[in-house]
Design an enzyme around this catalytic site. Sequence first.
Site, PDB file in Angstrom:
ATOM      1  N   PHE A  15       0.837  -1.215   0.000  1.00 18.18           N
ATOM      2  CA  PHE A  15       0.000   0.000   0.000  1.00 18.18           C
ATOM      3  C   PHE A  15       0.874   1.269   0.000  1.00 18.18           C
ATOM      4  O   PHE A  15       0.907   2.019  -0.987  1.00 18.18           O
ATOM      5  CB  PHE A  15      -0.938  -0.072   1.212  1.00 18.18           C
ATOM      6  CG  PHE A  15      -1.536   1.236   1.650  1.00 18.18           C
ATOM      7  CD1 PHE A  15      -2.114   2.116   0.735  1.00 18.18           C
ATOM      8  CD2 PHE A  15      -1.550   1.586   3.002  1.00 18.18           C
ATOM      9  CE1 PHE A  15      -2.675   3.323   1.160  1.00 18.18           C
ATOM     10  CE2 PHE A  15      -2.112   2.776   3.432  1.00 18.18           C
ATOM     11  CZ  PHE A  15      -2.667   3.646   2.512  1.00 18.18           C
ATOM     12  N   ASN A  36       8.354  -9.650  -1.959  1.00 17.36           N
ATOM     13  CA  ASN A  36       8.100 -11.088  -2.175  1.00 17.36           C
ATOM     14  C   ASN A  36       6.639 -11.345  -2.560  1.00 17.36           C
ATOM     15  O   ASN A  36       6.225 -12.487  -2.714  1.00 17.36           O
ATOM     16  CB  ASN A  36       8.484 -11.916  -0.945  1.00 17.36           C
ATOM     17  CG  ASN A  36       7.605 -11.647   0.257  1.00 17.36           C
ATOM     18  OD1 ASN A  36       6.761 -10.752   0.220  1.00 17.36           O
ATOM     19  ND2 ASN A  36       7.792 -12.405   1.321  1.00 17.36           N
ATOM     20  N   ALA A  79       7.328  -5.429   5.395  1.00 22.08           N
ATOM     21  CA  ALA A  79       7.008  -5.827   6.771  1.00 22.08           C
ATOM     22  C   ALA A  79       5.736  -6.660   6.757  1.00 22.08           C
ATOM     23  O   ALA A  79       4.971  -6.632   5.780  1.00 22.08           O
ATOM     24  CB  ALA A  79       6.777  -4.585   7.635  1.00 22.08           C
ATOM     25  N   TYR A 145       4.965  -6.593  17.256  1.00 21.94           N
ATOM     26  CA  TYR A 145       5.182  -5.735  16.075  1.00 21.94           C
ATOM     27  C   TYR A 145       5.923  -4.470  16.492  1.00 21.94           C
ATOM     28  O   TYR A 145       6.940  -4.086  15.895  1.00 21.94           O
ATOM     29  CB  TYR A 145       3.820  -5.398  15.450  1.00 21.94           C
ATOM     30  CG  TYR A 145       3.850  -4.288  14.412  1.00 21.94           C
ATOM     31  CD1 TYR A 145       4.300  -4.522  13.117  1.00 21.94           C
ATOM     32  CD2 TYR A 145       3.402  -3.000  14.733  1.00 21.94           C
ATOM     33  CE1 TYR A 145       4.312  -3.494  12.168  1.00 21.94           C
ATOM     34  CE2 TYR A 145       3.404  -1.984  13.795  1.00 21.94           C
ATOM     35  CZ  TYR A 145       3.861  -2.226  12.516  1.00 21.94           C
ATOM     36  OH  TYR A 145       3.870  -1.215  11.578  1.00 21.94           O
ATOM     37  N   LYS A 149       9.792  -2.980  15.610  1.00 21.89           N
ATOM     38  CA  LYS A 149      10.029  -1.647  15.028  1.00 21.89           C
ATOM     39  C   LYS A 149      11.020  -0.882  15.903  1.00 21.89           C
ATOM     40  O   LYS A 149      11.949  -0.253  15.409  1.00 21.89           O
ATOM     41  CB  LYS A 149       8.714  -0.858  14.928  1.00 21.89           C
ATOM     42  CG  LYS A 149       7.759  -1.366  13.855  1.00 21.89           C
ATOM     43  CD  LYS A 149       8.228  -0.953  12.469  1.00 21.89           C
ATOM     44  CE  LYS A 149       7.316  -1.419  11.365  1.00 21.89           C
ATOM     45  NZ  LYS A 149       7.892  -1.306  10.040  1.00 21.89           N
ATOM     46  N   ILE A 205     -17.720  -2.466  15.494  1.00 19.23           N
ATOM     47  CA  ILE A 205     -16.725  -1.814  16.355  1.00 19.23           C
ATOM     48  C   ILE A 205     -16.490  -2.667  17.597  1.00 19.23           C
ATOM     49  O   ILE A 205     -17.440  -3.154  18.217  1.00 19.23           O
ATOM     50  CB  ILE A 205     -17.220  -0.401  16.769  1.00 19.23           C
ATOM     51  CG1 ILE A 205     -17.159   0.532  15.556  1.00 19.23           C
ATOM     52  CG2 ILE A 205     -16.388   0.155  17.916  1.00 19.23           C
ATOM     53  CD1 ILE A 205     -17.576   1.953  15.834  1.00 19.23           C
ATOM     54  N   PHE A 206     -15.217  -2.847  17.945  1.00 19.90           N
ATOM     55  CA  PHE A 206     -14.868  -3.580  19.166  1.00 19.90           C
ATOM     56  C   PHE A 206     -14.799  -2.567  20.305  1.00 19.90           C
ATOM     57  O   PHE A 206     -13.953  -1.676  20.294  1.00 19.90           O
ATOM     58  CB  PHE A 206     -13.528  -4.306  19.000  1.00 19.90           C
ATOM     59  CG  PHE A 206     -13.576  -5.309  17.880  1.00 19.90           C
ATOM     60  CD1 PHE A 206     -14.179  -6.538  18.064  1.00 19.90           C
ATOM     61  CD2 PHE A 206     -13.086  -4.999  16.617  1.00 19.90           C
ATOM     62  CE1 PHE A 206     -14.281  -7.459  17.027  1.00 19.90           C
ATOM     63  CE2 PHE A 206     -13.175  -5.906  15.575  1.00 19.90           C
ATOM     64  CZ  PHE A 206     -13.772  -7.140  15.782  1.00 19.90           C
ATOM     65  N   ARG A 272     -11.510  -5.550  22.279  1.00 20.33           N
ATOM     66  CA  ARG A 272     -10.334  -6.421  22.244  1.00 20.33           C
ATOM     67  C   ARG A 272      -9.335  -5.895  23.265  1.00 20.33           C
ATOM     68  O   ARG A 272      -9.091  -4.687  23.316  1.00 20.33           O
ATOM     69  CB  ARG A 272      -9.701  -6.417  20.840  1.00 20.33           C
ATOM     70  CG  ARG A 272     -10.577  -7.104  19.818  1.00 20.33           C
ATOM     71  CD  ARG A 272      -9.881  -7.270  18.502  1.00 20.33           C
ATOM     72  NE  ARG A 272      -9.696  -5.999  17.804  1.00 20.33           N
ATOM     73  CZ  ARG A 272      -9.564  -5.871  16.498  1.00 20.33           C
ATOM     74  NH1 ARG A 272      -9.592  -6.941  15.733  1.00 20.33           N
ATOM     75  NH2 ARG A 272      -9.379  -4.713  15.934  1.00 20.33           N
TER      76      ARG A 272
END
Length: 338
Positions: A15, A36, A79, A145, A149, A205-206, A272
């Site tokens: 993107f 890839n 990534a 993640y 970084k 929506i969580f 979540r």
Amino acid sequence: MTEGRKILVTGGAGFIGSHVVQGLEKRGHTVRLFDNFVGGKQNLEYFDSDIEVVEGDCCKPKDCEKALKGCDAVFHLAAHAAEGQSVFIPIFNARTNLIGSITVLAEAINAGIEDIVFTSSIATYGKPDKVPIKETAPLNAEDPYAITKKAFEDYLRVYFEIGQITPYIVRFFNVYGPRQRMDDPYRGVVPIFINKCLKGENPVIFGDGLQKRAFTYISDVVDPICSILGNKKLVNNPVNIGTEEVHTVKELAEMTIEKMGVDLEVEFVDKRTSDVKITYCDTSKAKELLGYQAKVSMEDGLEKTIEWAKEMGPQEFRYFDYTEIPKLTHKTYTSKKI
Ligand SMILES: NC(=O)c1ccc[n+]([C@@H]2O[C@H](COP(=O)([O-])OP(=O)(O)OC[C@H]3O[C@@H](n4cnc5c(N)ncnc54)[C@H](O)[C@@H]3O)[C@@H](O)[C@H]2O)c1
């Protein structure tokens, strides 16, 4: 020298990467794309047919060596950019986001390439004590993640300090816009809501939806990153890049429904545990050192994204069965309902 460079863009089919490829070309650079294609080849259609493409894995030294040959700068974007998933796929996350990044770094040094631009994330701050977050805030990464970084930012600093590279680190906010995958049910709340509306389903929506985000339109990150090379004040000096316009996820869902003109309503389900409540940053450093100013409002950016999405049509969500820690796999991933 900032004009007419030969630049490798890793993750160039993704993107943000695909927009960066074009942004660098527009500035007179020659670009080679390295990917890839785990994220697909659909964005290649936006390029001229003579774009140089190297297919390969950034975790493999030989692939990186081949891709970097003859280049004099690298923009490293490749990534697996999935924060929520990284909790239950920490090995895969570390392989792609840390080993892959270190491999690109090592092979860049071997090739004598000094300029490295890295797309880090405001995820590195974790749960902030205060907002908006300045670059000097502690980096309390809260998921694998974000840890990778942050760790790669440290690798860049170390190799800068021993005189091997000239690193530029941008910490992006939530970026959205055309070419962001709409079929990924786990990340990118803007394309998920748009895709749900295209499919005639209520956006979900969580939690209460009051979590705030600085949704940043793609051109507002591409312009600054493409002009960062040669900016001496930003060498080894991480900078937040994103809008100061903040919206709740609930506002985003309501705006999406309204702009798409569909007869749907927002649905709320249990929150979540991993969701950060507030995430937006101070951009005064970018303004001062990069002349940064976000130009696209949420209303305009959403309209442009919806226009693109309508051309693409509704997409089937592609669920991801892979897990390394089944008991930590959140039910929104296993239920295959988003
Ligand atoms: N999208 C955001 O909101 C956001 C926010 C902060 C930081 N970032 C960072 O910006 C970068 C680009 O993000 P994006 O949203 O465009 O993601 P994306 O998934 O669209 O693009 C990533 C690209 O990397 C490629 N890739 C993955 N693994 C690879 C490997 N092992 N070798 C070679 N190529 C590989 C994929 O095929 C894909 O084309 C990432 O580093 C991401 O962490 C994104």
